[in-house]
Design a protein around this motif. Structure first.
Motif, mmCIF file in Angstrom:
data_model
loop_
_atom_site.group_PDB
_atom_site.id
_atom_site.type_symbol
_atom_site.label_atom_id
_atom_site.label_comp_id
_atom_site.label_asym_id
_atom_site.label_seq_id
_atom_site.Cartn_x
_atom_site.Cartn_y
_atom_site.Cartn_z
ATOM 1 N N PRO A 1 55.154 25.945 -3.134
ATOM 2 C CA PRO A 1 53.861 25.296 -2.955
ATOM 3 C C PRO A 1 52.797 26.282 -2.496
ATOM 4 C CG PRO A 1 55.581 23.985 -1.963
ATOM 5 C CD PRO A 1 56.217 25.270 -2.374
ATOM 6 N N GLY A 2 51.652 26.277 -3.170
ATOM 7 C CA GLY A 2 50.547 27.126 -2.784
ATOM 8 C C GLY A 2 50.686 28.578 -3.213
ATOM 9 N N LYS A 3 51.740 28.883 -3.944
ATOM 10 C CA LYS A 3 51.953 30.266 -4.382
ATOM 11 C C LYS A 3 51.969 30.353 -5.902
ATOM 12 C CE LYS A 3 54.516 31.810 -0.320
ATOM 13 N NZ LYS A 3 55.730 32.514 0.157
ATOM 14 N N GLU A 4 51.813 31.572 -6.408
ATOM 15 C CA GLU A 4 51.864 31.783 -7.843
ATOM 16 C C GLU A 4 53.318 31.761 -8.326
ATOM 17 O OE1 GLU A 4 47.838 34.506 -8.394
ATOM 18 O OE2 GLU A 4 49.812 35.361 -8.822
ATOM 19 N N ARG A 5 53.446 31.476 -9.610
ATOM 20 C CA ARG A 5 54.766 31.495 -10.213
ATOM 21 C C ARG A 5 55.266 32.946 -10.259
ATOM 22 N NH1 ARG A 5 55.799 27.495 -15.164
ATOM 23 N NH2 ARG A 5 54.803 26.218 -13.549
ATOM 24 N N GLU A 6 56.483 33.161 -9.813
ATOM 25 C CA GLU A 6 56.995 34.521 -9.746
ATOM 26 C C GLU A 6 58.279 34.677 -10.559
ATOM 27 O OE1 GLU A 6 58.299 35.981 -5.973
ATOM 28 O OE2 GLU A 6 59.482 34.205 -5.498
ATOM 29 N N PHE A 7 58.433 35.871 -11.075
ATOM 30 C CA PHE A 7 59.583 36.216 -11.896
ATOM 31 C C PHE A 7 60.851 36.268 -11.045
ATOM 32 C CE2 PHE A 7 61.885 38.196 -15.268
ATOM 33 C CZ PHE A 7 62.679 39.180 -14.688
ATOM 34 N N ARG B 1 59.160 34.850 -27.268
ATOM 35 C CA ARG B 1 59.521 35.598 -28.473
ATOM 36 C C ARG B 1 59.467 37.094 -28.187
ATOM 37 N NH1 ARG B 1 61.559 37.835 -31.757
ATOM 38 N NH2 ARG B 1 61.360 37.782 -34.020
ATOM 39 N N ARG B 2 58.367 37.538 -27.619
ATOM 40 C CA ARG B 2 58.237 38.956 -27.235
ATOM 41 C C ARG B 2 57.276 39.045 -26.048
ATOM 42 N NH1 ARG B 2 57.687 40.722 -32.984
ATOM 43 N NH2 ARG B 2 59.725 41.496 -33.602
ATOM 44 N N PRO B 3 57.709 38.661 -24.861
ATOM 45 C CA PRO B 3 56.795 38.750 -23.711
ATOM 46 C C PRO B 3 56.307 40.187 -23.511
ATOM 47 C CG PRO B 3 58.831 37.592 -23.135
ATOM 48 C CD PRO B 3 59.047 38.201 -24.484
ATOM 49 N N SER B 4 55.006 40.349 -23.360
ATOM 50 C CA SER B 4 54.471 41.708 -23.191
ATOM 51 C C SER B 4 54.976 42.315 -21.900
ATOM 52 C CB SER B 4 52.941 41.677 -23.213
ATOM 53 O OG SER B 4 52.466 40.759 -22.253
ATOM 54 N N SER B 5 55.114 41.466 -20.893
ATOM 55 C CA SER B 5 55.738 41.877 -19.641
ATOM 56 C C SER B 5 56.659 40.762 -19.201
ATOM 57 C CB SER B 5 54.676 42.130 -18.563
ATOM 58 O OG SER B 5 55.305 42.199 -17.290
ATOM 59 N N TRP B 6 57.898 41.055 -18.992
ATOM 60 C CA TRP B 6 58.834 40.008 -18.585
ATOM 61 C C TRP B 6 58.447 39.436 -17.219
ATOM 62 C CZ3 TRP B 6 64.607 41.206 -20.093
ATOM 63 C CH2 TRP B 6 64.662 41.460 -21.471
ATOM 64 N N TYR B 7 57.735 40.211 -16.414
ATOM 65 C CA TYR B 7 57.383 39.765 -15.072
ATOM 66 C C TYR B 7 56.223 38.768 -15.066
ATOM 67 C CZ TYR B 7 60.149 43.756 -13.401
ATOM 68 O OH TYR B 7 61.150 44.644 -13.144
ATOM 69 N N PRO C 1 54.253 35.514 -16.127
ATOM 70 C CA PRO C 1 54.499 34.224 -16.776
ATOM 71 C C PRO C 1 53.580 33.944 -17.961
ATOM 72 C CG PRO C 1 53.603 33.940 -14.561
ATOM 73 C CD PRO C 1 53.924 35.376 -14.713
ATOM 74 N N LYS C 2 52.424 34.610 -18.026
ATOM 75 C CA LYS C 2 51.482 34.350 -19.123
ATOM 76 C C LYS C 2 52.044 34.733 -20.482
ATOM 77 C CE LYS C 2 47.307 35.050 -16.317
ATOM 78 N NZ LYS C 2 47.984 35.619 -15.117
ATOM 79 N N GLY C 3 52.986 35.650 -20.509
ATOM 80 C CA GLY C 3 53.475 36.140 -21.785
ATOM 81 C C GLY C 3 54.594 35.314 -22.398
ATOM 82 N N TRP C 4 54.998 34.248 -21.718
ATOM 83 C CA TRP C 4 56.124 33.453 -22.179
ATOM 84 C C TRP C 4 55.619 32.249 -22.969
ATOM 85 C CZ3 TRP C 4 61.312 34.700 -20.930
ATOM 86 C CH2 TRP C 4 61.437 35.873 -20.172
ATOM 87 N N ASP C 5 56.404 31.841 -23.962
ATOM 88 C CA ASP C 5 55.931 30.842 -24.917
ATOM 89 C C ASP C 5 56.288 29.397 -24.541
ATOM 90 O OD1 ASP C 5 56.996 33.313 -27.178
ATOM 91 O OD2 ASP C 5 54.895 32.801 -26.792
ATOM 92 N N TYR C 6 57.454 29.193 -23.980
ATOM 93 C CA TYR C 6 57.926 27.832 -23.717
ATOM 94 C C TYR C 6 58.480 27.728 -22.296
ATOM 95 C CZ TYR C 6 57.759 27.702 -28.797
ATOM 96 O OH TYR C 6 57.339 27.784 -30.095
#
Length: 124
Positions: free
Chosen positions: A41-47, A100-106, A108-113
């Motif tokens: 809660p209140g934090k960003e999504r983290e890898f 499919r091809r996350p630009s950075s695995w870390y 979350p913006k690069g993930w599709d689903y």
């Protein structure tokens, strides 16, 4: 239709273990990267962790290395996150993701689903 369905969350005592599952359907996942993220809660999504479905490459957040393990079962189209030695600050909603091809695995913006998330609470 792509579906990622997480399960296995719940309450665990500090020091205990929990295994999350992510059942995937609707895509040729053998060509995807599968990952786990978490958000408190209140934090960003983290890898948390990620792996190529085809195998060979696995990545973990440095702070979680040694306690968490990502794995897959090809026959069941399911990805797992084994979490050991739980700490109170592991309390979060855990999300499964496919890219499919996350630009950075870390990032979350690069993930599709994304799955809907499963809550993990750690009690001290």
């Amino acid at each position: 239709q792509v579906q990622l369905v997480e399960s296995g969350g719940g309450l665990v005592l500090a020091g205990g273990s929990l295994r999350l599952s992510c059942a995937a359907s609707g895509l040729p996942f053998s060509t995807y990267v599968m990952g786990w993220f978490r958000q408190a809660p209140g934090k960003e999504r983290e890898f948390v962790a990620a792996m190529k479905w085809s195998g060979g490459i696995t990545l973990y957040a440095d702070s979680l290395k040694g306690r968490f393990t990502i794995s897959r079962d090809n026959a069941k189209n399911t990805v797992y996150l084994q979490m050991n030695s739980r700490k109170p600050d592991d309390w979060s909603v855990y999300y499964c993701a496919a890219g499919r091809r996350p630009s950075s695995w870390y990032d979350p913006k690069g993930w599709d689903y994304w799955g809907q998330g499963t809550q993990v609470t750690v009690s001290s």
